[in-house]
Write a protein that holds these residues in place. Structure first.
Motif, mmCIF file in Angstrom:
data_model
loop_
_atom_site.group_PDB
_atom_site.id
_atom_site.type_symbol
_atom_site.label_atom_id
_atom_site.label_comp_id
_atom_site.label_asym_id
_atom_site.label_seq_id
_atom_site.Cartn_x
_atom_site.Cartn_y
_atom_site.Cartn_z
ATOM 1 N N GLN A 1 10.791 -2.597 17.516
ATOM 2 C CA GLN A 1 10.469 -1.630 16.479
ATOM 3 C C GLN A 1 9.126 -1.987 15.853
ATOM 4 O OE1 GLN A 1 13.528 -1.177 13.572
ATOM 5 N NE2 GLN A 1 12.341 0.226 12.291
ATOM 6 N N VAL A 2 8.272 -0.984 15.736
ATOM 7 C CA VAL A 2 6.949 -1.206 15.169
ATOM 8 C C VAL A 2 7.055 -1.384 13.658
ATOM 9 C CG1 VAL A 2 4.669 -0.229 14.812
ATOM 10 C CG2 VAL A 2 5.846 0.124 16.993
ATOM 11 N N GLN A 3 6.325 -2.361 13.158
ATOM 12 C CA GLN A 3 6.273 -2.589 11.716
ATOM 13 C C GLN A 3 4.830 -2.882 11.319
ATOM 14 O OE1 GLN A 3 8.772 -5.775 10.327
ATOM 15 N NE2 GLN A 3 8.683 -5.101 8.197
ATOM 16 N N LEU A 4 4.388 -2.186 10.290
ATOM 17 C CA LEU A 4 3.039 -2.369 9.756
ATOM 18 C C LEU A 4 3.174 -2.907 8.344
ATOM 19 C CD1 LEU A 4 1.747 1.141 10.867
ATOM 20 C CD2 LEU A 4 1.347 -1.017 12.053
ATOM 21 N N VAL A 5 2.569 -4.074 8.080
ATOM 22 C CA VAL A 5 2.723 -4.725 6.784
ATOM 23 C C VAL A 5 1.352 -4.904 6.146
ATOM 24 C CG1 VAL A 5 3.609 -6.715 5.553
ATOM 25 C CG2 VAL A 5 4.788 -5.910 7.612
ATOM 26 N N GLU A 6 1.095 -4.107 5.116
ATOM 27 C CA GLU A 6 -0.184 -4.155 4.412
ATOM 28 C C GLU A 6 -0.094 -5.077 3.197
ATOM 29 O OE1 GLU A 6 0.387 0.128 6.001
ATOM 30 O OE2 GLU A 6 1.581 -1.285 4.810
ATOM 31 N N SER A 7 -1.220 -5.708 2.867
ATOM 32 C CA SER A 7 -1.279 -6.569 1.695
ATOM 33 C C SER A 7 -2.715 -6.644 1.192
ATOM 34 C CB SER A 7 -0.778 -7.975 2.045
ATOM 35 O OG SER A 7 -1.624 -8.572 3.016
ATOM 36 N N GLY A 8 -2.873 -7.224 0.001
ATOM 37 C CA GLY A 8 -4.202 -7.467 -0.528
ATOM 38 C C GLY A 8 -4.647 -6.533 -1.627
ATOM 39 N N GLY A 9 -3.852 -5.538 -1.939
ATOM 40 C CA GLY A 9 -4.233 -4.617 -3.002
ATOM 41 C C GLY A 9 -4.115 -5.266 -4.375
ATOM 42 N N GLY A 10 -4.539 -4.518 -5.378
ATOM 43 C CA GLY A 10 -4.461 -5.028 -6.738
ATOM 44 C C GLY A 10 -5.260 -4.180 -7.689
#
Length: 114
Positions: A1-10
């Motif tokens: 299963q494809v999973q996209l995990v974004e981070s770094g916002g603020g």
């Protein structure tokens, strides 16, 4: 299963910088054209930038000269360096395949105060 995990916002003041990252699981990353998208409140999701497997890039006019998209195929990771941020850059930022996107991740919120 494809999973996209974004981070770094603020939360950042106008003129500031942020670096977003997106780790991709469950699919072969390196040959895919990848993009960063954003969705501001009350607006449709829009493409911000995309990068081909070989590294060629393309940017929306609104971010050209301020944002830089890059990728590390060994780490299955996509990046977006955002400089000279403006209040109109405030949005939830998502990564995905371009143009035939997969299931969306949760995104990462970027808020730019004036």
């Amino acid at each position: 299963q494809v999973q996209l995990v974004e981070s770094g916002g603020g939360l950042v003041q106008a003129g500031g910088s942020l670096r977003l990252a997106c780790v991709v699981f469950g699919t072969i990353f390196s040959p895919k054209t990848m993009g960063w998208y954003r969705q501001a409140p009350g607006k449709q999701r829009e493409l911000v930038a995309f990068i081909l497997s070989g590294g060629a890039t393309n940017y929306a006019d609104s971010v050209k000269g301020r944002f830089t998209i890059s990728r590390d195929n060994a780490k299955n990771t996509l990046y977006l360096q955002m400089n000279s941020l403006k209040p109109e850059d405030t949005a939830v930022y998502y990564c995905n395949v371009f143009p035939n996107y997969l299931q969306w991740g949760q995104g990462t919120q970027v808020t730019v105060s004036s």
